[in-house]
Motif scaffolding. Structure first.
Motif, PDB file in Angstrom:
ATOM      1  N   GLY A 190       0.811  -1.406  -0.050  1.00 17.23           N
ATOM      2  CA  GLY A 190      -0.129   0.008  -0.012  1.00 17.23           C
ATOM      3  C   GLY A 190       0.953   1.315   0.066  1.00 17.23           C
ATOM      4  N   LEU A 219      10.640   6.210 -12.281  1.00 15.23           N
ATOM      5  CA  LEU A 219       9.830   6.737 -13.636  1.00 15.23           C
ATOM      6  C   LEU A 219       8.739   6.279 -14.315  1.00 15.23           C
ATOM      7  CD1 LEU A 219      13.345   8.098 -15.750  1.00 15.23           C
ATOM      8  CD2 LEU A 219      11.515   9.412 -14.211  1.00 15.23           C
ATOM      9  N   GLY A 220       8.714   4.939 -13.682  1.00 10.79           N
ATOM     10  CA  GLY A 220       7.399   4.356 -14.258  1.00 10.79           C
ATOM     11  C   GLY A 220       6.026   5.067 -14.033  1.00 10.79           C
ATOM     12  N   LEU A 221       5.458   5.498 -12.821  1.00 10.26           N
ATOM     13  CA  LEU A 221       4.359   5.989 -12.917  1.00 10.26           C
ATOM     14  C   LEU A 221       4.315   7.248 -13.581  1.00 10.26           C
ATOM     15  CD1 LEU A 221       3.020   5.168  -9.346  1.00 10.26           C
ATOM     16  CD2 LEU A 221       2.343   4.106 -11.762  1.00 10.26           C
TER      17      LEU A 221
HETATM   18  P1  ADP Z   1       9.513   2.651  -9.154  1.00 10.37           P
HETATM   19  O1  ADP Z   1      10.433   2.381 -10.628  1.00 10.37           O
HETATM   20  O2  ADP Z   1      10.223   3.064  -8.125  1.00 10.37           O
HETATM   21  O3  ADP Z   1       8.793   1.460  -9.153  1.00 10.37           O
HETATM   22  P2  ADP Z   1       7.411   4.258 -10.081  1.00 10.37           P
HETATM   23  O4  ADP Z   1       7.248   5.425 -10.886  1.00 10.37           O
HETATM   24  O5  ADP Z   1       6.617   3.174 -10.698  1.00 10.37           O
HETATM   25  O6  ADP Z   1       8.636   4.088  -9.642  1.00 10.37           O
HETATM   26  O7  ADP Z   1       6.605   4.193  -8.707  1.00 10.37           O
HETATM   27  C1  ADP Z   1       6.948   5.299  -7.780  1.00 10.37           C
HETATM   28  C2  ADP Z   1       6.781   4.570  -6.408  1.00 10.37           C
HETATM   29  O8  ADP Z   1       5.457   4.542  -5.961  1.00 10.37           O
HETATM   30  C3  ADP Z   1       7.441   3.295  -6.285  1.00 10.37           C
HETATM   31  O9  ADP Z   1       8.850   3.513  -5.809  1.00 10.37           O
HETATM   32  C4  ADP Z   1       6.834   2.850  -4.780  1.00 10.37           C
HETATM   33  O10 ADP Z   1       7.329   3.379  -3.772  1.00 10.37           O
HETATM   34  C5  ADP Z   1       5.562   3.350  -5.204  1.00 10.37           C
HETATM   35  N1  ADP Z   1       4.417   2.461  -5.808  1.00 10.37           N
HETATM   36  C6  ADP Z   1       3.960   2.391  -7.052  1.00 10.37           C
HETATM   37  N2  ADP Z   1       3.170   1.261  -7.304  1.00 10.37           N
HETATM   38  C7  ADP Z   1       3.066   0.652  -5.987  1.00 10.37           C
HETATM   39  C8  ADP Z   1       2.172  -0.284  -5.771  1.00 10.37           C
HETATM   40  N3  ADP Z   1       1.227  -1.072  -6.516  1.00 10.37           N
HETATM   41  N4  ADP Z   1       1.988  -0.606  -4.152  1.00 10.37           N
HETATM   42  C9  ADP Z   1       2.774   0.204  -3.373  1.00 10.37           C
HETATM   43  N5  ADP Z   1       3.687   1.078  -3.808  1.00 10.37           N
HETATM   44  C10 ADP Z   1       3.529   1.382  -4.963  1.00 10.37           C
END
Ligand code: ADP
Length: 256
Positions: A190, A219-221
């Protein structure tokens, strides 16, 4: 938008007053500051693996690495270099989206894309003892196939990475009332309320070490959010620490 700055006026070590300054931060300054921050972040993120690579190579060159330790050093160089490749690919993807480059679109079925992403992630899920499944209806969208695939892949990848052993990830696809949607629900760690809006920012990670250990660039999100907006879609996140996260993306449905 305003930026507030407070200064204390001190006399003989005592605070005798405060000054409050309000700056009008124009859109342009804001963008400029974002750009500077982004460049600083990129430089830092690239420098760390590079230093690792240079350090390992120098040790090997100096002849100080025992033959039996060689595979470990070479493995380290490989891993750090791969990290850089992933990061550079993400940066290229973001800049393409930033430029708003027109990309060829077609009618894409979100159910087919989700099934493809889920199939490609089954091994990763099994390694973490996470069960991953997809179901729902055909959901047509007019868009860039590769981008939409990456959006779904990224959301599922996160849902696996930030899960717990014996957790589950469910992908639900639907199309009704002119809206095609994908909902990715996980039973993972979470996200606390104060982080929920910030996880879409570039390089923002709740837990840097967890993210890095799972190969994340941070950077994913932000790529997901940009790609969804590129398709005139919407993204919603709901999450409860210790219970899990649900992310739903919606798009105008294409004619079937
Ligand atoms: P990362 O490459 O660190 O996964 P993202 O941009 O995809 O980068 O996600 C940013 C941050 O959001 C992650 O480092 C994590 O802390 C949090 N996060 C993303 N998706 C989830 C998820 N489904 N559950 C919990 N935390 C998440």
């Amino acid at each position: 938008e305003y930026q507030l700055d407070m200064s204390r006026i001190q006399s003989g070590g005592e605070t005798v007053g405060t000054v409050l300054l309000a700056f009008d931060v124009t859109e342009q300054e804001y963008a400029e500051r974002n750009r500077r921050e982004f460049t600083a972040n990129v430089s830092h993120e690239l420098k760390t693996p590079l230093q690792g690579i240079v350090g390992s190579a120098e040790l090997i060159q100096s002849g100080m690495v025992k033959p039996e330790d060689m595979p470990r050093f070479v493995g380290h160089i490989h891993d750090e270099a791969s990290r850089m490749v992933t990061l550079v690919e993400d940066i290229i993807r973001l800049s393409q989206l930033d430029e708003g480059d027109a990309m060829p679109t077609e009618t894409v079925d979100l159910l087919a894309l989700s099934q493809e992403a889920v199939a490609n992630l089954q091994d990763a899920a099994a390694k973490r003892r996470v069960s991953l499944s997809v179901d729902g209806d055909h959901a047509p969208v007019t868009g860039v196939r590769r981008l939409l695939y990456e959006v779904i892949f990224n959301l599922c990848d996160n849902a696996i990475k930030y899960n717990v052993p014996d957790g589950t990830v469910k992908v639900q696809v639907s199309s009704e009332n002119g809206i095609s949607s994908v909902t990715v629900s996980d039973t993972g760690i979470g996200i606390a309320p104060e982080h929920q809006s910030r996880v879409f920012e570039r390089f923002y990670r709740v837990d840097k070490s967890h993210s890095k250990a799972s190969g994340g660039t941070g950077l994913g999100l932000s790529i997901v959010k940009h790609a969804v907006q590129y398709h005139h879609g919407d993204i919603r996140l709901t999450s409860k620490p210790g219970e899990g996260t649900v992310i739903r993306i919606t798009f105008p449905a294409a004619a079937r």
